[in-house]
Design a protein around this motif. Structure first.
Motif, PDB file in Angstrom:
ATOM      1  N   ASP A 268       0.851  -1.192   0.000  1.00 44.80           N
ATOM      2  CA  ASP A 268       0.000   0.000   0.000  1.00 44.80           C
ATOM      3  C   ASP A 268       0.887   1.242   0.000  1.00 44.80           C
ATOM      4  O   ASP A 268       1.621   1.491   0.964  1.00 44.80           O
ATOM      5  CB  ASP A 268      -0.916  -0.004   1.239  1.00 44.80           C
ATOM      6  CG  ASP A 268      -1.946   1.123   1.159  1.00 44.80           C
ATOM      7  OD1 ASP A 268      -1.949   1.851   0.144  1.00 44.80           O
ATOM      8  OD2 ASP A 268      -2.749   1.259   2.107  1.00 44.80           O
ATOM      9  N   CYS A 269       0.803   2.016  -1.089  1.00 46.35           N
ATOM     10  CA  CYS A 269       1.635   3.224  -1.175  1.00 46.35           C
ATOM     11  C   CYS A 269       0.966   4.417  -0.494  1.00 46.35           C
ATOM     12  O   CYS A 269       1.547   5.502  -0.432  1.00 46.35           O
ATOM     13  CB  CYS A 269       1.930   3.554  -2.636  1.00 46.35           C
ATOM     14  SG  CYS A 269       2.885   2.269  -3.441  1.00 46.35           S
ATOM     15  N   GLY A 270      -0.274   4.243  -0.053  1.00 50.02           N
ATOM     16  CA  GLY A 270      -0.924   5.280   0.758  1.00 50.02           C
ATOM     17  C   GLY A 270      -1.624   6.364  -0.038  1.00 50.02           C
ATOM     18  O   GLY A 270      -2.735   6.747   0.277  1.00 50.02           O
ATOM     19  N   GLY A 296      -8.155  -1.089  -4.275  1.00 48.95           N
ATOM     20  CA  GLY A 296      -8.350  -2.073  -3.203  1.00 48.95           C
ATOM     21  C   GLY A 296      -9.333  -3.164  -3.603  1.00 48.95           C
ATOM     22  O   GLY A 296      -9.084  -4.360  -3.414  1.00 48.95           O
ATOM     23  N   PHE A 297     -10.448  -2.753  -4.204  1.00 50.11           N
ATOM     24  CA  PHE A 297     -11.479  -3.720  -4.596  1.00 50.11           C
ATOM     25  C   PHE A 297     -10.936  -4.680  -5.660  1.00 50.11           C
ATOM     26  O   PHE A 297     -11.201  -5.880  -5.644  1.00 50.11           O
ATOM     27  CB  PHE A 297     -12.701  -2.970  -5.139  1.00 50.11           C
ATOM     28  CG  PHE A 297     -13.935  -3.814  -5.230  1.00 50.11           C
ATOM     29  CD1 PHE A 297     -14.821  -3.874  -4.167  1.00 50.11           C
ATOM     30  CD2 PHE A 297     -14.212  -4.558  -6.370  1.00 50.11           C
ATOM     31  CE1 PHE A 297     -15.968  -4.656  -4.243  1.00 50.11           C
ATOM     32  CE2 PHE A 297     -15.353  -5.341  -6.450  1.00 50.11           C
ATOM     33  CZ  PHE A 297     -16.234  -5.384  -5.386  1.00 50.11           C
ATOM     34  N   MET A 311     -15.694 -11.493  -0.419  1.00 51.05           N
ATOM     35  CA  MET A 311     -16.120 -10.788   0.796  1.00 51.05           C
ATOM     36  C   MET A 311     -15.175 -11.030   1.975  1.00 51.05           C
ATOM     37  O   MET A 311     -15.047 -10.209   2.866  1.00 51.05           O
ATOM     38  CB  MET A 311     -17.559 -11.202   1.175  1.00 51.05           C
ATOM     39  CG  MET A 311     -18.570 -10.659   0.208  1.00 51.05           C
ATOM     40  SD  MET A 311     -18.359  -8.873   0.046  1.00 51.05           S
ATOM     41  CE  MET A 311     -18.771  -8.551  -1.607  1.00 51.05           C
ATOM     42  N   ASP A 312     -14.490 -12.176   1.932  1.00 46.39           N
ATOM     43  CA  ASP A 312     -13.494 -12.486   2.976  1.00 46.39           C
ATOM     44  C   ASP A 312     -12.357 -11.481   3.024  1.00 46.39           C
ATOM     45  O   ASP A 312     -11.596 -11.446   3.980  1.00 46.39           O
ATOM     46  CB  ASP A 312     -12.792 -13.816   2.619  1.00 46.39           C
ATOM     47  CG  ASP A 312     -13.588 -14.984   3.106  1.00 46.39           C
ATOM     48  OD1 ASP A 312     -14.583 -14.729   3.781  1.00 46.39           O
ATOM     49  OD2 ASP A 312     -13.194 -16.128   2.800  1.00 46.39           O
ATOM     50  N   LYS A 313     -12.193 -10.739   1.940  1.00 47.47           N
ATOM     51  CA  LYS A 313     -10.955  -9.952   1.792  1.00 47.47           C
ATOM     52  C   LYS A 313     -11.175  -8.460   1.991  1.00 47.47           C
ATOM     53  O   LYS A 313     -10.385  -7.648   1.510  1.00 47.47           O
ATOM     54  CB  LYS A 313     -10.347 -10.223   0.412  1.00 47.47           C
ATOM     55  CG  LYS A 313     -10.005 -11.683   0.241  1.00 47.47           C
ATOM     56  CD  LYS A 313      -9.343 -12.009  -1.054  1.00 47.47           C
ATOM     57  CE  LYS A 313      -9.043 -13.488  -1.127  1.00 47.47           C
ATOM     58  NZ  LYS A 313     -10.251 -14.345  -1.128  1.00 47.47           N
ATOM     59  N   ILE A 314     -12.242  -8.113   2.699  1.00 41.08           N
ATOM     60  CA  ILE A 314     -12.558  -6.690   2.903  1.00 41.08           C
ATOM     61  C   ILE A 314     -11.343  -5.941   3.480  1.00 41.08           C
ATOM     62  O   ILE A 314     -11.066  -4.803   3.106  1.00 41.08           O
ATOM     63  CB  ILE A 314     -13.774  -6.541   3.858  1.00 41.08           C
ATOM     64  CG1 ILE A 314     -15.026  -7.141   3.210  1.00 41.08           C
ATOM     65  CG2 ILE A 314     -13.993  -5.083   4.245  1.00 41.08           C
ATOM     66  CD1 ILE A 314     -15.697  -6.308   2.147  1.00 41.08           C
ATOM     67  N   ALA A 315     -10.597  -6.608   4.347  1.00 44.71           N
ATOM     68  CA  ALA A 315      -9.454  -5.927   4.979  1.00 44.71           C
ATOM     69  C   ALA A 315      -8.449  -5.468   3.924  1.00 44.71           C
ATOM     70  O   ALA A 315      -7.922  -4.351   3.988  1.00 44.71           O
ATOM     71  CB  ALA A 315      -8.791  -6.865   5.982  1.00 44.71           C
ATOM     72  N   ILE A 316      -8.209  -6.308   2.914  1.00 44.31           N
ATOM     73  CA  ILE A 316      -7.260  -5.924   1.853  1.00 44.31           C
ATOM     74  C   ILE A 316      -7.815  -4.742   1.066  1.00 44.31           C
ATOM     75  O   ILE A 316      -7.083  -3.868   0.613  1.00 44.31           O
ATOM     76  CB  ILE A 316      -7.027  -7.094   0.868  1.00 44.31           C
ATOM     77  CG1 ILE A 316      -6.585  -8.339   1.587  1.00 44.31           C
ATOM     78  CG2 ILE A 316      -6.013  -6.719  -0.187  1.00 44.31           C
ATOM     79  CD1 ILE A 316      -6.346  -9.492   0.637  1.00 44.31           C
ATOM     80  N   GLN A 318      -9.158  -2.221   1.989  1.00 42.34           N
ATOM     81  CA  GLN A 318      -8.982  -0.911   2.635  1.00 42.34           C
ATOM     82  C   GLN A 318      -7.719  -0.190   2.168  1.00 42.34           C
ATOM     83  O   GLN A 318      -7.522   0.983   2.464  1.00 42.34           O
ATOM     84  CB  GLN A 318      -8.900  -1.071   4.172  1.00 42.34           C
ATOM     85  CG  GLN A 318     -10.081  -1.790   4.807  1.00 42.34           C
ATOM     86  CD  GLN A 318     -11.407  -1.140   4.469  1.00 42.34           C
ATOM     87  OE1 GLN A 318     -11.537   0.076   4.556  1.00 42.34           O
ATOM     88  NE2 GLN A 318     -12.378  -1.936   4.040  1.00 42.34           N
ATOM     89  N   MET A 319      -6.846  -0.889   1.450  1.00 40.46           N
ATOM     90  CA  MET A 319      -5.597  -0.238   1.025  1.00 40.46           C
ATOM     91  C   MET A 319      -5.914   0.953   0.120  1.00 40.46           C
ATOM     92  O   MET A 319      -6.794   0.878  -0.720  1.00 40.46           O
ATOM     93  CB  MET A 319      -4.710  -1.244   0.278  1.00 40.46           C
ATOM     94  CG  MET A 319      -4.052  -2.245   1.205  1.00 40.46           C
ATOM     95  SD  MET A 319      -2.871  -3.299   0.345  1.00 40.46           S
ATOM     96  CE  MET A 319      -3.945  -4.331  -0.596  1.00 40.46           C
ATOM     97  N   LYS A 320      -5.171   2.030   0.285  1.00 42.94           N
ATOM     98  CA  LYS A 320      -5.483   3.275  -0.442  1.00 42.94           C
ATOM     99  C   LYS A 320      -4.898   3.292  -1.859  1.00 42.94           C
ATOM    100  O   LYS A 320      -5.529   3.759  -2.794  1.00 42.94           O
ATOM    101  CB  LYS A 320      -4.924   4.479   0.334  1.00 42.94           C
ATOM    102  CG  LYS A 320      -5.656   4.760   1.627  1.00 42.94           C
ATOM    103  CD  LYS A 320      -6.927   5.574   1.338  1.00 42.94           C
ATOM    104  CE  LYS A 320      -7.866   5.654   2.518  1.00 42.94           C
ATOM    105  NZ  LYS A 320      -8.851   4.590   2.598  1.00 42.94           N
TER     106      LYS A 320
END
Ligand code: FAD
Length: 522
Positions: A268-270, A296-297, A311-316, A318-320
């Motif tokens: 994630d480069c932010g 991210g999606f 749906m399991d990967k919602i956390a990933i 979130q990367m900007k």
């Protein structure tokens, strides 16, 4: 509108009994294609996934047969539309006074020249077929993001051509060498070294004399608007790692042994500014097999093969500003060097690789990356997907296009007509170690509801026009007379020249111009 009996017979005499069909079932099936409903809507027609029904479908088996078919079309003023593997609305006839030339019987790999790094193929050779054969020589080929099931000939001669391996294998327009081309009037043109009088061969794409490659395909291809391509030579590349390909299990749960010298980085480069800097620096080092910015999606999607696993990967998700890089090598030393460069860059830019720590993908991801099979994940959420944009420019322009699209897309998400990807859904790849970049904005929608189809079509129009308003280059969906006439006046009036080419090669408009440009007054 079927063919008159006598005319049917003349076509049948060329291809043989059983290789032409004008029956209701076959012609209706050929009228269907993915996303046709969107293009119908854009042209003010009913948003159904069917084009005009062709009069007949003919299946030639050789260049001579293609030539005879094209001549017959000219004689009776019947339009023809060529298909290789036939994925997508670009394969559909724009008029019911048309036949489809389905090239599936022309399916041979004519030659593999492992020394001079090219292969000569016919239209119905798929990317995966070619790849399997050239892997025996330790070689690889470029495939468009559509995947290994489509035709490298179609992509090289007639379509766009960015792919997931573009950092190391370029764009289809850059991979095409000599071609054999049946012109719209039925004459055969041999481009490049294949046109030489003495010792013709396929190793070179230009000349003798001025190059016609620009006329033949330009940037985005004429999509059957300028004849039929029957053979093409494409460049080959060293396979990025060991060609041992060990797969066990059954679809879709394969187990793949990840090649020894292959490593994935997801970082994630932010923000976009940092993403641009990191991407340019990684590419400057010429170490990546794949180097893509995926929203991210989109990162969630490439690691998933069902809605549940998405749906399991919602956390990933979130990367900007995630950057996805794959390095691969053929020797320990090469691998060590590439890893060392990546370690240095990660440290320098204070970014972390989440792979192996926060997330470990299923090994089949690596197999799909090697087979250029990541694009199809775009269908997972709804079964319906299409892209907008498609600019080829600097990383900066691609990211400006990405940013400017977000508020527009969010508006359509709010209306509930397209899937909520936070407005960011983007795929951006470098070409040829960062010499230029591709960006597109994949969007998922529901093909089965009219509201979603019309919403998606309106979004696509607005998204592409945004590039025009903001001077962000030409999207790859500038195709067909209406779009060329819209964009041409803003781009040095190129549409006037495009039309002159069409009029010179095909004054009677026999080669379907639905996705190209019509001659004046046609
Ligand atoms: C999930 C997905 C992702 C995609 N991603 C990409 C991408 O990253 N990059 C990209 O470039 N495209 C992409 N596409 C679009 C894709 O390029 C086309 O769908 C694909 O190239 C079609 O290949 P094909 O072999 O089916 O060619 P076809 O669909 O058979 O042909 C493509 C066009 O060329 C014409 N044509 C085909 N063969 C000939 C011939 N022999 N002579 C003259 N004209 C011919 C056809 O009429 C048609 O207009 C994507 C599509 C999907 C579904």
């Amino acid at each position: 509108m079927v063919l008159e009996k006598d005319i049917f017979k003349e076509f049948e005499d060329i291809v043989g009994v059983g290789n032409i069909d004008d029956g209701e079932v076959i012609t209706n099936v050929y009228a269907y294609n993915w996303c046709m409903e969107i293009f119908n809507y854009m042209e003010g027609k009913e948003p159904i996934p069917f084009s005009p029904i062709p009069k007949a479908v003919v299946l030639p088996s050789s260049t001579v047969e293609v030539q005879q078919i094209v001549k017959l079309c000219n004689k009776y003023r019947i339009v023809f539309k060529a298909q290789s593997t036939g994925l997508g609305p670009w394969n559909q006839p724009s008029t019911d006074n048309s036949i489809i030339i389905d090239l599936r019987r022309m399916n041979k790999i004519v030659k593999i020249d492992e020394k001079n790094l090219y292969a000569v193929i016919e239209p119905y050779v798929s990317g995966s077929q070619l790849q399997v054969e050239i892997m025996k020589y330790g070689l690889n080929c470029h495939m468009p993001g559509a995947g290994p099931q489509v035709s490298p000939l179609a992509s090289a001669t007639s379509m766009n051509g960015p792919g997931f391996t573009s950092p190391s294998t370029g764009h289809s327009a850059r991979n095409v060498l000599a071609v054999e081309w049946v012109l719209p009037d039925g004459e055969i043109m041999k481009l490049g070294a294949y046109g030489l009088k003495n010792n013709p061969d396929f190793f070179h794409g230009d000349g003798p004399g001025p190059s016609l490659r620009g006329i033949m395909r330009g940037w985005a291809g004429t999509k059957s608007g300028l004849g039929v391509f029957t053979k093409v030579a494409v460049k080959l590349f060293p396979y990025p790692c060991s060609t041992e390909y060990s797969v066990k299990g059954y679809s879709p749960n394969y187990d793949f042994e990840i090649p020894e010298f292959m490593k994935l980085y997801v970082m994630d480069c932010g923000n976009f500014k940092k993403l641009e800097t990191v991407m340019l620096r990684v590419e400057e080092q010429e170490i990546s097999f794949m180097c893509s910015y995926l929203s991210g999606f989109a990162v969630m999607a490439i690691f998933s093969n069902s809605i549940e696993s998405l749906m399991d990967k919602i956390a990933i998700g979130q990367m900007k500003a995630p950057l996805v890089v794959i390095i691969a090598a053929r020797t320990q030393r090469e691998f060590y060097y590439k890893q060392k460069v990546m370690d240095f860059l990660l440290k320098k830019f204070k970014i972390k690789n989440i792979i192996g720590k926060i997330y470990t993908p299923n090994p089949t991801f690596y197999a799909e990356a090697l087979r250029s099979n990541l694009g199809l994940h775009g269908f997972i959420a709804t079964g319906g997907f299409q892209s907008t944009k498609g600019v080829a420019d600097t990383a900066n322009v691609c990211l400006r296009s990405t940013k400017s699209n977000i508020p527009l897309k969010k508006g359509f998400i709010k209306q509930g007509v397209i899937v909520n990807d936070f407005g960011e859904g983007t795929w951006m790849t470098s070409y040829e170690s960062g010499h230029y970049f591709h960006m597109e904005s994949p969007t998922m929608f529901d093909q089965t509801t009219e509201q979603s189809v019309s919403g998606m079509a309106e979004y696509m129009e607005k998204s592409n026009q945004l590039d025009l308003l903001k001077h962000l280059g030409a999207p790859f969906f500038v195709e067909g007379t209406r779009m060329h006439e819209l964009f041409g006046p803003h781009m040095s009036n190129y549409h006037i020249w495009l039309r002159k080419i069409k009029e010179t090669f095909d004054p009677n408009n026999i080669s379907d111009s639905g996705f190209y440009i019509t001659p004046q007054n046609k």
